[in-house]
Design a protein around this motif. Structure first.
Motif: not given
Length: 193
Positions: A90-94
């Motif tokens: 994914s592009f995006g991390a929590v």
């Protein structure tokens, strides 16, 4: 990616948006357009859209409507970092517990998505979190790119209304964290690619 199939499921947008989508379909920029008569929110909307994919499909890319593509090769790059043997990229991390991929631009193997589907008891983002925990249970990996501006921009919070009252938003954080118990080692955060 060799071949992309663009499926748009519109969750009962405004009239102008529907007209634009119909024009894009007529111009053959959208392969399949589904105009939903109501807003089924994130989980059910993605589950419905997945049913329209061709039999040749190997992966699904869940892509929010509040994304700007900065590099036309971004999806190839996402595929390049996708875990061998299956999983999620994914592009995006929590970056708070549980550490995980964000769901606004998430690539997942078709067979895994079809097996688990997004849990419609969590109509908004917790459905993406839950499916990640289920995939980690299988011993598969998740790779999330933290600094992805080179590839995409996520405006955040612009892809719809109704999430505050969505089913499943009242889940306790300790329960969500427990989904990831003993599975953290298979979540990889990539800072820059």
């Amino acid at each position: 990616m060799d071949e992309l199939e663009l499926i748009v499921l519109d969750n009962n947008s405004k009239f102008q948006t529907k007209i634009l989508l119909k024009i894009l379909k007529k111009l053959k920029l959208i392969d399949t357009l589904v105009l939903n008569s109501k807003n089924d929110l994130f989980a059910k909307g993605n589950n419905l859209a997945s049913k329209y994919a061709s039999e040749k499909t190997t992966h699904y890319l869940l892509l929010n409507s509040d994304i700007k593509i900065n590099d036309p090769n971004c999806f190839n790059r996402l595929m390049e970092i996708h875990p061998t043997g299956g999983g999620i990229s994914s592009f995006g991390a929590v970056l708070y517990e549980p550490i995980r991929a964000d769901g606004y631009c998430m690539l997942i193997d078709k067979d895994l998505y079809d097996k688990y589907q997004l849990d419609e008891n969590f109509e908004w983002w917790w459905s993406v979190t839950k499916i990640q925990s289920q995939i980690l249970t299988e011993g598969l990996k998740i790779r999330a790119v933290q600094n992805h501006e080179k590839y995409i921009h996520h405006y955040g919070g612009k892809s719809g209304k109704g999430w505050k009252d969505a089913k499943g938003m009242d889940i306790r954080m300790d329960e969500v964290i427990n989904w990831f118990k003993d599975k953290k080692e298979n979540v990889e955060i990539i800072k820059i690619i």
